[in-house]
Design a protein around this motif. Structure first.
Motif, short mmCIF file in Angstrom:
data_model
loop_
_atom_site.label_atom_id
_atom_site.label_comp_id
_atom_site.label_asym_id
_atom_site.label_seq_id
_atom_site.Cartn_x
_atom_site.Cartn_y
_atom_site.Cartn_z
N HIS A 168 7.85 22.76 -7.41
CA HIS A 168 6.37 22.50 -6.91
C HIS A 168 6.06 21.38 -7.46
O HIS A 168 6.19 21.16 -8.66
CB HIS A 168 5.56 23.61 -7.33
N ARG A 169 5.05 20.45 -6.69
CA ARG A 169 4.74 19.02 -7.26
C ARG A 169 3.13 19.38 -7.76
O ARG A 169 2.45 19.96 -7.17
CB ARG A 169 4.63 18.07 -6.07
N LEU A 170 2.76 19.26 -9.15
CA LEU A 170 1.46 19.72 -9.58
C LEU A 170 1.01 18.24 -10.43
O LEU A 170 1.40 17.90 -11.59
CB LEU A 170 1.94 20.66 -10.59
N GLY A 171 0.28 17.39 -9.57
CA GLY A 171 -0.30 16.11 -10.13
C GLY A 171 0.86 15.24 -10.41
O GLY A 171 1.90 15.00 -9.51
N GLN A 172 0.91 14.59 -11.37
CA GLN A 172 2.12 13.85 -12.02
C GLN A 172 3.38 14.66 -12.41
O GLN A 172 4.47 14.27 -12.54
CB GLN A 172 1.99 12.88 -13.30
N TYR A 173 3.22 15.97 -12.63
CA TYR A 173 4.38 16.64 -12.93
C TYR A 173 4.94 17.54 -11.87
O TYR A 173 4.35 17.86 -10.89
CB TYR A 173 3.89 17.70 -14.13
N ALA A 174 5.94 18.15 -12.22
CA ALA A 174 6.82 19.09 -11.31
C ALA A 174 7.43 20.24 -12.30
O ALA A 174 7.73 20.20 -13.40
CB ALA A 174 8.11 18.37 -10.90
N MET A 175 7.36 21.52 -11.63
CA MET A 175 7.76 22.69 -12.34
C MET A 175 8.52 23.52 -11.11
O MET A 175 8.18 23.29 -10.03
CB MET A 175 6.85 23.53 -12.79
N VAL A 176 9.44 24.37 -11.51
CA VAL A 176 9.94 25.27 -10.94
C VAL A 176 9.58 26.58 -10.96
O VAL A 176 9.69 27.09 -12.07
CB VAL A 176 11.44 25.07 -11.10
#
Length: 240
Positions: free
Chosen positions: A108-116
């Motif tokens: 998932h793309r969350l603003g400048q960040y990515a998480m799984v």
């Protein structure tokens, strides 16, 4: 590994997969054991250091929240259930052996960040667990790499009121394309490291999926089929 959760690659393996990962900012359990071994020996002479430990010891006081590790090339999910989730482990092992378990993995793309976003679903009502993970953690990278390399994931399930943990070796059919798709989504983004950095993207991820079962699909599903018993003891061998 820091975590935020709620209760309740086409042929890409090994070095190729690791090359797609961001730099590790939180050392894995494997690296922590290796660093411990290095502190016990002189650097100017050859040595081999062997450490044996139980997987369930890594959980400490962590209940109802899966931990994902890949120590010594063994992809494993560690989980200790509390009495609030289930009275004991009675019957759960037989149920998992008969029906298997499901692991969902999405980038998932969350603003400048990515998480799984990882969701573990055991074959019993309400035994479903969501854990947003960051690829900046070595344990997460080793879990994914080892799982894809061996197409296998171990399930180690303990209970606060039961001294008999479940140790299940599982085939992880279809894990490679699911991991590959997740990495495609998060490519080029930053990965949160500290709990403070993870708080905002984890909250955004939870808001996107109010229920843990939301957003799950066959494209992100990895079926875990029990193939036998897993060894509870992990052997870590370090050489200089």
């Amino acid at each position: 590994m820091a975590w935020f959760g709620r209760k309740g690659f086409a042929g890409v393996t090994g070095p190729d997969l690791m090359a797609r990962m961001p730099p590790v900012t939180e050392p894995s359990k494997t690296e922590q054991f290796a660093e411990h071994a290095r502190r016990q020996h002189r650097a100017d002479e050859p040595w081999t250091h062997i450490q044996n430990f139980s997987y369930t010891k890594l959980l400490w006081d962590r209940d109802d929240a899966p931990l994902y590790v890949g120590v010594s090339g063994r992809s494993a999910i560690l989980l200790r259930l509390s009495g609030q989730m289930r009275a004991s482990l009675d019957g759960l092992g037989e149920l998992i052996r008969r029906k298997g378990a499901q692991l969902f993995l999405q980038g998932h793309r969350l603003g400048q960040y990515a998480m799984v976003r990882v969701v573990l679903e055991l074959p019993e009502h309400d035994l479903i667990f969501e854990t947003p993970l960051t690829l900046a953690h070595g344990d997460v990278q080793e879990f994914l790499s080892a799982g894809c390399q061996n197409e296998a994931v171990e399930l180690h399930v303990a209970h606060t009121n039961d001294a008999r943990p479940l140790r299940l070796a599982c085939q992880a059919a279809g894990i490679r394309p699911v991991v590959d798709a997740a990495l495609d989504v998060v490519c080029g983004l930053d990965h949160p490291t500290t709990p403070a950095e993870q708080a905002a993207p984890a909250a955004e991820l939870e808001a996107r999926f109010p229920r843990i079962s939301d957003g799950l699909s066959g494209r992100t599903r990895i079926r875990l089929t029990v193939t036998g018993a897993a060894d509870e003891v992990v052997r870590v061998e370090t050489r200089n």
